[in-house]
Scaffold this motif. Structure first.
Motif, PDB file in Angstrom:
ATOM      1  N   ILE A 109       0.746  -1.154   0.061  1.00 41.91           N
ATOM      2  CA  ILE A 109      -0.061  -0.127  -0.153  1.00 41.91           C
ATOM      3  C   ILE A 109       0.890   1.153   0.100  1.00 41.91           C
ATOM      4  O   ILE A 109       0.385   2.348  -0.651  1.00 41.91           O
ATOM      5  CB  ILE A 109      -0.996   0.030   1.207  1.00 41.91           C
ATOM      6  CG1 ILE A 109      -2.005  -0.961   0.940  1.00 41.91           C
ATOM      7  CG2 ILE A 109      -1.698   1.146   1.379  1.00 41.91           C
ATOM      8  CD1 ILE A 109      -2.873  -1.471   2.216  1.00 41.91           C
ATOM      9  N   GLY A 110       2.052   1.280   0.849  1.00 41.20           N
ATOM     10  CA  GLY A 110       2.874   2.611   0.781  1.00 41.20           C
ATOM     11  C   GLY A 110       3.677   2.738  -0.437  1.00 41.20           C
ATOM     12  O   GLY A 110       3.917   3.829  -0.891  1.00 41.20           O
ATOM     13  N   ALA A 111       3.817   1.379  -1.193  1.00 45.28           N
ATOM     14  CA  ALA A 111       4.665   1.670  -2.392  1.00 45.28           C
ATOM     15  C   ALA A 111       3.760   2.345  -3.611  1.00 45.28           C
ATOM     16  O   ALA A 111       4.261   3.022  -4.578  1.00 45.28           O
ATOM     17  CB  ALA A 111       5.398   0.434  -2.972  1.00 45.28           C
ATOM     18  N   ILE A 112       2.330   2.027  -3.493  1.00 41.36           N
ATOM     19  CA  ILE A 112       1.664   2.344  -4.395  1.00 41.36           C
ATOM     20  C   ILE A 112       0.755   3.800  -4.057  1.00 41.36           C
ATOM     21  O   ILE A 112       0.063   3.853  -2.958  1.00 41.36           O
ATOM     22  CB  ILE A 112       0.462   1.488  -5.059  1.00 41.36           C
ATOM     23  CG1 ILE A 112       1.037   0.283  -5.352  1.00 41.36           C
ATOM     24  CG2 ILE A 112      -0.531   1.933  -5.887  1.00 41.36           C
ATOM     25  CD1 ILE A 112       0.100  -1.088  -5.534  1.00 41.36           C
ATOM     26  N   HIS A 113       1.096   4.740  -4.912  1.00 43.41           N
ATOM     27  CA  HIS A 113       0.716   6.004  -4.490  1.00 43.41           C
ATOM     28  C   HIS A 113      -0.876   6.316  -4.188  1.00 43.41           C
ATOM     29  O   HIS A 113      -1.308   7.043  -3.423  1.00 43.41           O
ATOM     30  CB  HIS A 113       1.315   7.243  -5.185  1.00 43.41           C
ATOM     31  CG  HIS A 113       1.029   8.655  -5.044  1.00 43.41           C
ATOM     32  ND1 HIS A 113       1.390   9.274  -3.650  1.00 43.41           N
ATOM     33  CD2 HIS A 113       0.218   9.528  -5.528  1.00 43.41           C
ATOM     34  CE1 HIS A 113       0.952  10.430  -3.741  1.00 43.41           C
ATOM     35  NE2 HIS A 113       0.097  10.647  -4.889  1.00 43.41           N
ATOM     36  N   LYS A 114      -1.441   5.660  -5.152  1.00 39.78           N
ATOM     37  CA  LYS A 114      -2.903   5.805  -5.397  1.00 39.78           C
ATOM     38  C   LYS A 114      -3.596   5.134  -3.878  1.00 39.78           C
ATOM     39  O   LYS A 114      -4.636   5.729  -3.458  1.00 39.78           O
ATOM     40  CB  LYS A 114      -3.608   5.462  -6.719  1.00 39.78           C
ATOM     41  CG  LYS A 114      -3.238   6.098  -7.732  1.00 39.78           C
ATOM     42  CD  LYS A 114      -3.815   5.971  -9.229  1.00 39.78           C
ATOM     43  CE  LYS A 114      -3.425   6.593 -10.303  1.00 39.78           C
ATOM     44  NZ  LYS A 114      -4.280   6.172 -11.513  1.00 39.78           N
ATOM     45  N   LEU A 115      -3.289   4.090  -3.730  1.00 33.57           N
ATOM     46  CA  LEU A 115      -3.661   3.279  -2.614  1.00 33.57           C
ATOM     47  C   LEU A 115      -3.150   3.844  -1.299  1.00 33.57           C
ATOM     48  O   LEU A 115      -4.045   4.114  -0.259  1.00 33.57           O
ATOM     49  CB  LEU A 115      -3.199   1.819  -2.645  1.00 33.57           C
ATOM     50  CG  LEU A 115      -3.594   1.006  -3.761  1.00 33.57           C
ATOM     51  CD1 LEU A 115      -3.008  -0.470  -3.567  1.00 33.57           C
ATOM     52  CD2 LEU A 115      -5.011   0.654  -3.440  1.00 33.57           C
ATOM     53  N   LYS A 116      -2.040   4.531  -1.254  1.00 30.14           N
ATOM     54  CA  LYS A 116      -1.639   5.328  -0.176  1.00 30.14           C
ATOM     55  C   LYS A 116      -2.330   6.614   0.327  1.00 30.14           C
ATOM     56  O   LYS A 116      -2.796   6.619   1.551  1.00 30.14           O
ATOM     57  CB  LYS A 116      -0.131   5.724  -0.294  1.00 30.14           C
ATOM     58  CG  LYS A 116       0.511   6.414   1.087  1.00 30.14           C
ATOM     59  CD  LYS A 116       1.970   6.448   0.621  1.00 30.14           C
ATOM     60  CE  LYS A 116       2.353   7.473   1.685  1.00 30.14           C
ATOM     61  NZ  LYS A 116       4.122   7.710   1.535  1.00 30.14           N
ATOM     62  N   SER A 117      -2.838   7.104  -0.861  1.00 25.42           N
ATOM     63  CA  SER A 117      -3.655   8.351  -0.425  1.00 25.42           C
ATOM     64  C   SER A 117      -5.079   8.100  -0.053  1.00 25.42           C
ATOM     65  O   SER A 117      -5.643   8.798   0.735  1.00 25.42           O
ATOM     66  CB  SER A 117      -3.615   9.369  -1.909  1.00 25.42           C
ATOM     67  OG  SER A 117      -4.351   8.342  -2.944  1.00 25.42           O
ATOM     68  N   LEU A 118      -5.515   7.005  -0.342  1.00 25.97           N
ATOM     69  CA  LEU A 118      -6.741   6.525   0.088  1.00 25.97           C
ATOM     70  C   LEU A 118      -6.641   6.381   1.530  1.00 25.97           C
ATOM     71  O   LEU A 118      -8.011   6.040   2.246  1.00 25.97           O
ATOM     72  CB  LEU A 118      -7.250   5.456  -0.750  1.00 25.97           C
ATOM     73  CG  LEU A 118      -7.713   5.227  -2.311  1.00 25.97           C
ATOM     74  CD1 LEU A 118      -7.908   4.151  -2.952  1.00 25.97           C
ATOM     75  CD2 LEU A 118      -8.549   6.557  -2.496  1.00 25.97           C
ATOM     76  N   VAL A 119      -5.798   5.651   2.033  1.00 25.33           N
ATOM     77  CA  VAL A 119      -5.728   5.035   3.330  1.00 25.33           C
ATOM     78  C   VAL A 119      -5.131   6.173   4.363  1.00 25.33           C
ATOM     79  O   VAL A 119      -5.383   6.524   5.555  1.00 25.33           O
ATOM     80  CB  VAL A 119      -4.681   4.034   3.317  1.00 25.33           C
ATOM     81  CG1 VAL A 119      -4.657   3.601   4.819  1.00 25.33           C
ATOM     82  CG2 VAL A 119      -5.517   2.734   2.387  1.00 25.33           C
ATOM     83  N   THR A 120      -4.051   7.115   3.840  1.00 31.37           N
ATOM     84  CA  THR A 120      -3.535   7.866   4.567  1.00 31.37           C
ATOM     85  C   THR A 120      -3.957   9.372   4.690  1.00 31.37           C
ATOM     86  O   THR A 120      -3.700  10.169   5.701  1.00 31.37           O
ATOM     87  CB  THR A 120      -1.778   8.014   4.318  1.00 31.37           C
ATOM     88  OG1 THR A 120      -1.738   8.356   3.059  1.00 31.37           O
ATOM     89  CG2 THR A 120      -1.242   6.534   4.657  1.00 31.37           C
TER      90      THR A 120
END
Length: 258
Positions: A109-120
């Motif tokens: 999740i941290g390596a993929i920017h789109k997924l990271k923005s959805l969570v963080t």
């Protein structure tokens, strides 16, 4: 510290799980049925050391004849393919512990920017997942400390046959040899340019080589119900000596980084 925990919950977790399985299998196959669990475990500790062999050794004596390569190139190729398959299966087993799976998911999740923005992100739709995970993670720390305290109480009775010389050797390695090696590693890494020029950063790295053994080892031992008394004895004495060792080594580390 994160890499150390990842190693503990992958390789060490797999070794302790396999050792626990072999140990319990040896206890179940014991010819004497009238002795209790503690006496049976003592006898296996004194005479049956095969339960605590590493993974490769445990696999090698189970069926040696079936792993020998046949004559010819085809037989050797099949042998190497079988060994590669077993190695891959063992790696996947080591990565299948819950903390390892959670770490791999977090890295993904941290390596993929789109997924990271959805969570963080503050307004992210999956922000509740991070808040819930952080709440559970913060609660796991006092639970681990309580487990450690419960294990320390088991080390006072002296019900095991663990030799004092073995405990003394663990203390010497943990609080004398490893800190000395840590000083050499940190100094060499700093001179080679692998570390930033921060005295506090160097001090924290040096301090990591002096702390007592990881509490996760006692948690894994309690999870598999094997070696709890031995871990409690090691934890008890190492934490007693840690108060003196941390004080002395902290003074040495401060003089080195200042």
């Amino acid at each position: 510290m994160a890499l150390g925990n990842f190693y503990i919950w992958t390789h060490s977790y797999s070794i302790m799980r396999r050792s626990a399985q072999l140990y319990k299998r040896g206890c179940n196959n014991h010819p004497t049925t009238n002795i209790g669990k503690e006496e049976n475990s003592r006898e296996n500790q004194n005479g049956n050391y095969a339960a605590f062999l590493p993974l490769s050794s445990a696999d090698s004596y189970e069926d040696v004849s079936s792993t020998l390569p046949s004559n010819g190139v085809a037989g050797r190729l099949m042998h190497y393919l079988r060994r590669a398959k077993d190695l891959l299966a063992e790696i996947l087993k080591e990565l299948w512990s819950p903390p390892s799976v959670a770490a791999l998911i977090g890295f993904t999740i941290g390596a993929i920017h789109k997924l990271k923005s959805l969570v963080t992100e503050e307004d992210g739709p999956l922000r509740v997942v991070q808040d819930t995970t952080k709440l559970l993670g913060d609660a796991a720390i006092p639970c681990t400390v309580l487990i450690l305290g419960g294990n320390l109480t088991k080390g006072r009775g002296g019900r095991t046959t663990m030799k004092p010389l073995l405990v003394l050797s663990i203390i010497v390695i943990r609080f004398i040899i490893l800190p000395a090696c840590g000083i050499g590693v940190v100094k060499a890494a700093g001179k080679l340019g692998f570390l930033p020029r921060s005295p506090l950063y160097h001090y924290v790295l040096l301090l990591q080589s002096t702390v007592p053994p990881a509490m996760s080892i006692g948690t894994i031992a309690q999870l598999f119900d094997v070696g709890e008394e031995e871990c409690s004895i090691v934890f008890l004495w190492t934490h007693l000596f840690a108060a003196l060792a941390l004080t002395l080594w902290s003074t040495v580390f401060m003089s080195l980084v200042s």
